[in-house]
Write an enzyme that holds these catalytic residues in place. Structure first.
Site, PDB file in Angstrom:
ATOM      1  N   HIS B 183       2.539  -2.879   3.363  1.00 42.38           N
ATOM      2  CA  HIS B 183       1.370  -3.682   2.979  1.00 42.38           C
ATOM      3  C   HIS B 183       0.082  -2.908   3.158  1.00 42.38           C
ATOM      4  O   HIS B 183      -0.860  -3.051   2.392  1.00 42.38           O
ATOM      5  CB  HIS B 183       1.316  -4.968   3.792  1.00 42.38           C
ATOM      6  CG  HIS B 183       2.333  -5.946   3.336  1.00 42.38           C
ATOM      7  ND1 HIS B 183       2.300  -6.450   2.068  1.00 42.38           N
ATOM      8  CD2 HIS B 183       3.423  -6.450   3.930  1.00 42.38           C
ATOM      9  CE1 HIS B 183       3.327  -7.254   1.922  1.00 42.38           C
ATOM     10  NE2 HIS B 183       4.035  -7.252   3.026  1.00 42.38           N
ATOM     11  N   CYS B 481       0.466   8.856 -21.187  1.00 42.53           N
ATOM     12  CA  CYS B 481       0.253   7.521 -20.632  1.00 42.53           C
ATOM     13  C   CYS B 481       1.170   7.252 -19.450  1.00 42.53           C
ATOM     14  O   CYS B 481       1.612   6.144 -19.260  1.00 42.53           O
ATOM     15  CB  CYS B 481       0.423   6.447 -21.692  1.00 42.53           C
ATOM     16  SG  CYS B 481       2.088   6.320 -22.335  1.00 42.53           S
TER      17      CYS B 481
END
Lengths: 88, 555
Positions: B183, B481
């Site tokens: 996290h 990309c």
């Protein structure tokens, strides 16, 4: 009792967020739902810790068993959740 | 002393250390003086209070933090956990001890499972601490809140902590545990906080120590001298100036234009991308329209979504990728058969071609949206492997009214025949993530072979060079990309190999723009040669880093 085996769509498997969505839906369905991996023990699908502890990964096959009113509808909804990729 | 970890992002920070408080002591094993029923009631009240608090924190935090906090709230009231607590209480344990043991049992299970699951153990530890604190009437353990800016040092940050962290005061984050998917790392990326996770020796850092966090080099300098501090300050100032610099179009030092585009998954991120200087969209993923539905959306539904997106980019280029289903993103109505190797299976254009109605509908919706807006719409097909597939897709797109149609280069076969591919396609766009996966034959979803997934590999770069050369010879654009375009130095190499535009997540635009402006086209080509001459990904990166350090921007 209705049963179905599905493959997990989420790229990281059934961990934090997908597990939350799934257990919330299972708990909210009012039916008694269990989930198990092939050959493994079935756990209460409304238990996020139970579901996470199965260590379900992307592509794993799991079996859902639903008991209660509307078992078929609940089974359909929960199967759909498991097939969806919530990580993208 | 230098401490090593995993840097998140490209930032540098200097500041005083503030350590997160140590966890509460383990509740004693003494027998309870109350009955199991009374202890059970205490446990129920405390678990409910913690769940309510976590849910409330989630509502305040919003975004992805809310999901995690809600998941934690569900852990606090988990039926399996409550059963386990009840069994332990029947043995005469206190509510503190019983909940502590029950959480610890689940925690150990997660740690044993390793990887992603082990990183979730911190979530569970946090809930456990909160419940024990609640039972003892103690304040919940949380992040410190000093009255000065600081660098937070913690074992790992729980979502409950990070969600409410006062970001204005946090100069940087150091954690001793936690990996790149923890996290702490996710938060740092989301909020652009300088962070280094997994610094095993972080325990040695004390409150008040001044440290330098160098995320770009994954280093913590725990006793910097004056010279190191001056150098770090210069880098911080340089980076700040870069972020504040007027946003111009992407270009090399000699003025060669390299349009910088954004990768987007839906219309919501468009405004922010434009704000950060995106000159268009280089990859508009369309999967979001389809995921979670058991049937494909109608032409009208699709057209509405495409129109919404295209309006944000009036006068700019938007490259739309046709539905990329399969492998990591299976769709019920497209991928019904089980495959042993889904990455090599019926995915991308192969799946669309097998369901041509769906492809026709998508292209029609896109052409309609194009007709009613002012964006310059390009369309491309994913997972194309042959010249014949290229011809098929390009002619179908043209037939349905889309003027500019191209292919994604993700499969080595397409790169190797790039001259023949680009004779048919209007442009090519290289998806470096999949191109790396297929070139190195390493599943990008599989942690055990993650080491192969590095776009710096000279074999991957050589294929990029093939496409670049074919594009130059035929006067056709070649875009990038994939993640590779977001790496500021690799971006220069890709341009040196012939890429004419780069597309990345919007947050990477500023760093890439600054990096391109340091080199001329000739220098970019020299750096590309240095990368191609290397034996592997690591040595290519080192060779280019060294070569770049020796080049100076011409006056």
């Amino acid at each position: 009792m209705a049963e179905r085996t599905v493959r997990i769509g989420s790229a990281h498997g059934l961990h934090a967020r997908p597990a939350k969505l799934f257990t919330q839906a299972a708990a909210g369905s009012g039916a008694s739902v269990t989930i198990s991996k092939a050959g493994g023990k079935a756990v209460n699908a409304a238990s996020i810790l139970g579901v996470i502890s199965l260590g379900i990964n992307h592509g794993d096959e799991v079996t859902l068993a639903v008991d209660g009113d509307n078992a078929d509808v609940v089974l359909e909804e929960l199967s759909e959740l498991l097939l969806t990729d919530h990580d993208e | 002393m230098e401490l090593h970890g995993i840097g998140i992002g490209q930032g540098v920070a200097i500041g005083p250390v503030v350590r997160m408080s140590d966890p509460l002591p383990e509740p004693p094993e003494a027998r309870s003086g109350l009955t199991p029923e009374q202890e059970g009631e205490r446990a129920r009240v405390a678990l409910a209070a913690v769940a309510a608090d976590l849910t409330a924190r989630g509502a305040r935090a919003g975004g992805s933090a809310q999901d995690v906090l809600e998941a934690q709230a569900m852990m606090a009231e988990d039926p399996t956990l409550v059963d386990d607590v009840t069994v332990r209480l029947a043995d005469g344990k206190t509510a503190e001890r019983a909940t502590f043991e029950a959480f610890a049992a689940f925690r150990d299970l997660l740690v044993e499972m390793g990887g992603y699951m082990a990183e979730r153990a911190a979530d569970l530890d946090d809930v456990s601490q909160r419940v024990v604190a609640e039972l003892g009437g103690l304040p919940a353990p949380g992040v410190p809140d000093p009255d000065h800016p600081f660098i937070l040092v913690a074992r790992d940050l729980a979502p409950a902590d990070t969600a409410l962290l006062d970001l204005d005061k946090v100069l940087g984050l150091i954690t001793s545990d936690g990996g790149p998917t923890s996290h702490t790392a996710i938060l740092a990326r989301e909020k652009s906080i300088v962070a280094i996770v997994g610094v095993t020796d972080a325990a040695g850092l004390s409150d008040g120590d001044t440290v330098i966090l160098d995320a770009a080099n994954s280093l913590v300098n725990s006793d910097p001298d004056a010279g190191a501090l001056t150098a770090a300050e210069a880098r911080i100032a340089e980076r700040a100036a870069r972020a504040d610099a007027p946003i111009g179009p992407g270009a090399l030092a000699d003025g060669t234009a390299v349009p910088l585009l954004a990768n987007l998954g839906n219309a919501d991120g468009a405004a922010r991308a434009v704000e950060l200087g995106a000159e268009g969209v280089g990859l508009f993923r369309t999967e979001f329209l389809f995921l979670g539905s058991s049937s494909a959306p109608t032409v009208m539904q699709q057209q509405e979504q495409y129109t919404r997106m295209l309006r944000e980019f009036a006068g700019k280029k938007v490259v739309v990728r046709a539905l990329d289903a399969g492998a990591d993103k299976p769709l019920a109505f497209l991928n019904d058969a089980d495959e042993e190797n889904p990455a090599l299976g019926l995915r991308g254009l192969r799946a669309l071609r097998a369901n041509e109605d769906l492809l026709r509908e998508q292209l029609t919706a896109l052409a309609n949206a194009d007709a009613t807006t002012d964006a310059e719409v390009w369309v491309m097909a994913p997972m194309v492997a042959t010249v014949e597939e290229t011809e098929y897709f390009v002619s179908l797109a043209h037939e349905l009214g889309l003027k500019t149609a191209g292919v994604m280069v993700e499969v080595p076969s397409l790169a190797l025949l790039a001259d023949r591919v680009l004779a048919h396609a209007d442009f090519a766009s290289i998806g470096t993530n999949d191109l790396t996966q297929y070139t190195l034959a390493a599943d990008r979803m599989l942690g055990s072979v993650a080491g192969f997934q590095d776009p710096w590999h000279p074999a991957v770069l050589k294929l990029v060079g093939e496409v670049g050369a074919a594009g130059a010879a035929l006067g056709k654009p070649v875009g990038i990309c994939g993640e590779a375009a977001a790496d500021p130095l690799l971006a220069v190499v890709l341009v040196g190999l012939g890429a004419t535009s780069l597309s990345m997540s919007a947050s990477a635009l500023a760093d890439v723009r600054a990096s391109l402006s340091r080199f001329t086209l000739e220098q970019a080509r020299l750096l590309a040669q240095a990368a191609l001459a290397a034996d592997g990904a690591a040595s290519a990166r080192t060779a280019v880093t060294d070569a770049a350090a020796n080049l100076t921007v011409p006056a």
